[in-house]
Design an enzyme around this catalytic site. Sequence first.
Site, mmCIF file in Angstrom:
data_model
loop_
_atom_site.group_PDB
_atom_site.id
_atom_site.type_symbol
_atom_site.label_atom_id
_atom_site.label_comp_id
_atom_site.label_asym_id
_atom_site.label_seq_id
_atom_site.Cartn_x
_atom_site.Cartn_y
_atom_site.Cartn_z
ATOM 1 C CB SER A 136 54.555 31.467 41.572
ATOM 2 O OG SER A 136 53.513 31.189 42.486
ATOM 3 C CE LYS A 139 50.199 38.064 37.613
ATOM 4 N NZ LYS A 139 50.546 36.691 38.015
ATOM 5 C CB THR A 140 52.937 41.208 42.949
ATOM 6 O OG1 THR A 140 51.634 40.703 42.623
ATOM 7 C CG2 THR A 140 52.807 42.253 44.043
ATOM 8 C CB ALA A 141 58.263 40.874 42.615
ATOM 9 C CD GLU A 163 47.902 37.667 43.859
ATOM 10 O OE1 GLU A 163 47.951 36.453 43.633
ATOM 11 O OE2 GLU A 163 48.567 38.508 43.219
ATOM 12 N NE ARG A 172 55.895 40.309 47.629
ATOM 13 C CZ ARG A 172 55.649 39.495 46.616
ATOM 14 N NH1 ARG A 172 55.968 39.876 45.385
ATOM 15 N NH2 ARG A 172 55.110 38.316 46.805
ATOM 16 N NE ARG A 350 47.172 50.329 19.738
ATOM 17 C CZ ARG A 350 46.156 50.104 20.567
ATOM 18 N NH1 ARG A 350 45.812 51.031 21.450
ATOM 19 N NH2 ARG A 350 45.508 48.951 20.524
#
Length: 383
Positions: A136, A139-141, A163, A172, A350
Amino acid sequence: MKNLWISIKITLAMCVVLFVGYVLVLRLVAWVASPNDGEAPVVTYNGKVVGAANVGQVFTDSVYFWGRPSNVDYNGGGSGGSNKGTTNEEYLAEVEQRMEHGCNGITGIPTGFDALDHVTAGWQCGDLNILAARPSVGKTAFALHLARAAAMAGRHVVVFSLEMQGERLGDRWLLAATEGVDPQHLRSGQLTPGEVRQVHEASAELSRLPILIDDHPMTSMDRVRSSARLLKSKNRCDMVIVDYLQLCDMRSDQKNRNREQEVAQASRKAKLLAKELDIPVLLLSQLNRASDGSIDHRPTLSNLRESGAIEQDADMVMLLCRPALYGKTVDKKSTYPTDGLGIVIIAKHRNGKTGEVYFHHNQSMTKLVDYIPPLEWLTRNAK
């Protein structure tokens, strides 16, 4: 019987002569192809010998060859016994291409955030990028914003959503592309005439973006790889986003594997996918609860959930956090007010520097932009 034995010996002798001649021809070809004296280096690819190559010779894509020590004086003189290898022509061509096609320091796929582009120079081909956060946090947004920005730059983006359904992702993106559309109205279908018009316009805009969504619920990294390879062969895959690692189907014929080994193998396959197709791969991941117990609630690399191999395989690890979720009104490190503040902690890079990047989001986490401190903060902190 004597004649048979003589025939056998003659046949064996001819075989030996042919084999020696074949070897001598190969050595001669390798010597002619090499710019220096001695044997040409043997080149292998995917475990197979593909030939002998001199510096600058290219057999396959994204394979670089570095020359053996030569007598080239890199300061402009004659022979100087230098131990430096001759730089590969293909590598130099890539550097020149970066200089020619780079825009404002961005040599990869734009992220949609100026501050993040400044640190990363865009998503680089062949890199595995990890985006991790607690549930919540967004991450997805955040990943959807990155996907839309890449698609708006003309890159083909493939999103594997384990998900959420594809329709929810579309909602969205519609909210991100509109102004003033209430998320609750869109969810309930009770849109005003003005909102309906905006949704139609945004939908037409999104339909032109090269984004492909795969929301199959039982997706493994092998399935991601095969789908991405097929799309890449059709020039329809420039970036892959997987949401998220821990939900991947990790069943296999190997028994007695624990969860850590399963996640480690999936992470390694994601890295191999990035290298094989020469595309950036963004892999979302969960963080464990340990970050919630820290003093500043800032996650670290050790908080990556279920496997340390994620940190090992990744070229870059980004950790999301939103201080407002923990009841803080001011971020202790930056002193920014936490209302609408999101933080991207680049904990591992890296090929570049680490640090923190700030972004602003609305209440529904559908609109994300570069963070600009409020006027009050700027006035108070003006030197």
